[in-house]
Scaffold this motif. Structure first.
Motif, PDB file in Angstrom:
ATOM      1  N   ASP A 210      27.450  33.159  45.121  1.00 18.87           N
ATOM      2  CA  ASP A 210      28.081  34.240  44.374  1.00 18.87           C
ATOM      3  C   ASP A 210      27.023  35.040  43.645  1.00 18.87           C
ATOM      4  O   ASP A 210      25.875  34.643  43.558  1.00 18.87           O
TER       5      ASP A 210
ATOM      6  N   MET B 241      34.198  27.547  48.980  1.00 19.01           N
ATOM      7  CA  MET B 241      34.944  28.808  48.937  1.00 19.01           C
ATOM      8  C   MET B 241      36.008  28.777  47.841  1.00 19.01           C
ATOM      9  O   MET B 241      36.151  29.730  47.072  1.00 19.01           O
ATOM     10  N   ARG B 242      36.747  27.679  47.753  1.00 18.00           N
ATOM     11  CA  ARG B 242      37.792  27.558  46.715  1.00 18.00           C
ATOM     12  C   ARG B 242      37.163  27.589  45.322  1.00 18.00           C
ATOM     13  O   ARG B 242      37.654  28.277  44.419  1.00 18.00           O
TER      14      ARG B 242
ATOM     15  N   ILE C 232      32.554  38.585  50.762  1.00 16.72           N
ATOM     16  CA  ILE C 232      33.931  38.624  50.278  1.00 16.72           C
ATOM     17  C   ILE C 232      33.883  39.231  48.883  1.00 16.72           C
ATOM     18  O   ILE C 232      33.245  38.675  47.980  1.00 16.72           O
ATOM     19  N   ARG C 233      34.513  40.377  48.712  1.00 18.25           N
ATOM     20  CA  ARG C 233      34.504  41.047  47.410  1.00 18.25           C
ATOM     21  C   ARG C 233      35.413  40.318  46.435  1.00 18.25           C
ATOM     22  O   ARG C 233      36.560  40.010  46.746  1.00 18.25           O
ATOM     23  N   LEU C 234      34.874  40.030  45.241  1.00 15.60           N
ATOM     24  CA  LEU C 234      35.644  39.374  44.187  1.00 15.60           C
ATOM     25  C   LEU C 234      36.231  40.393  43.211  1.00 15.60           C
ATOM     26  O   LEU C 234      37.325  40.215  42.720  1.00 15.60           O
ATOM     27  N   ASP C 235      35.456  41.415  42.910  1.00 15.24           N
ATOM     28  CA  ASP C 235      35.917  42.539  42.097  1.00 15.24           C
ATOM     29  C   ASP C 235      35.001  43.714  42.403  1.00 15.24           C
ATOM     30  O   ASP C 235      34.263  43.680  43.390  1.00 15.24           O
TER      31      ASP C 235
ATOM     32  N   TRP D 153      34.222  31.844  39.668  1.00 18.36           N
ATOM     33  CA  TRP D 153      33.077  32.738  39.566  1.00 18.36           C
ATOM     34  C   TRP D 153      32.955  33.424  38.212  1.00 18.36           C
ATOM     35  O   TRP D 153      31.833  33.607  37.720  1.00 18.36           O
TER      36      TRP D 153
ATOM     37  N   ARG E  23      35.664  31.150  44.454  1.00 18.13           N
ATOM     38  CA  ARG E  23      36.734  32.142  44.249  1.00 18.13           C
ATOM     39  C   ARG E  23      37.458  31.902  42.931  1.00 18.13           C
ATOM     40  O   ARG E  23      37.825  32.842  42.234  1.00 18.13           O
ATOM     41  N   ALA E  24      37.678  30.650  42.578  1.00 18.52           N
ATOM     42  CA  ALA E  24      38.432  30.320  41.363  1.00 18.52           C
ATOM     43  C   ALA E  24      37.574  30.394  40.101  1.00 18.52           C
ATOM     44  O   ALA E  24      38.076  30.773  39.037  1.00 18.52           O
TER      45      ALA E  24
ATOM     46  N   ARG F 176      30.604  39.648  44.383  1.00 19.19           N
ATOM     47  CA  ARG F 176      30.993  39.271  45.734  1.00 19.19           C
ATOM     48  C   ARG F 176      30.425  37.905  46.083  1.00 19.19           C
ATOM     49  O   ARG F 176      29.497  37.421  45.441  1.00 19.19           O
ATOM     50  N   LEU F 177      31.014  37.293  47.092  1.00 21.07           N
ATOM     51  CA  LEU F 177      30.480  36.070  47.680  1.00 21.07           C
ATOM     52  C   LEU F 177      29.714  36.467  48.932  1.00 21.07           C
ATOM     53  O   LEU F 177      30.175  37.300  49.712  1.00 21.07           O
TER      54      LEU F 177
END
Length: 95
Positions: free
Chosen positions: A34, A80-81, A8-11, A87, A84-85, A15-16
């Motif tokens: 992460d 996951m939460r 899952i791309r964060l920026d 990282w 994402r919040a 990524r995760l």
């Protein structure tokens, strides 16, 4: 048991990495990590209980927070939460 691996791309640079093993629709094991080149924080079930590992650049664990008794489905959603919040803070602490 089925297993899924995905990112899952964060920026643009972060990524995760997610791995979920499920049996009959229930999470049997998971890992959410992460980091871009280095894993920084990892949630997993490698010791039969869900937990969060804090890592250093060498990949060694310098901290462990247990989630004893948590159903893996709930612990996976929590991981996951959290990642994402939070990282950016985990990354900054790592650097």
């Amino acid at each position: 048991m089925g297993q899924k691996d995905f990112f899952i791309r964060l920026d643009e640079e972060n990524r995760l990495r997610v791995r979920i093993a499920a049996e009959r629709g229930t999470v049997a094991a998971f890992m959410v990590q992460d980091g871009r080149l280095y894993p920084v924080v990892r949630y997993d079930t490698s010791h039969d209980d869900a937990h969060r590992d804090i890592l250093v650049a060498s990949g060694h664990n310098v901290g462990k927070d247990w989630l004893p008794g948590w159903p893996f489905n709930a612990a996976l959603q929590c991981a996951m939460r959290d990642l994402r919040a939070n990282w950016p803070q985990y990354r900054d602490d790592f650097i």
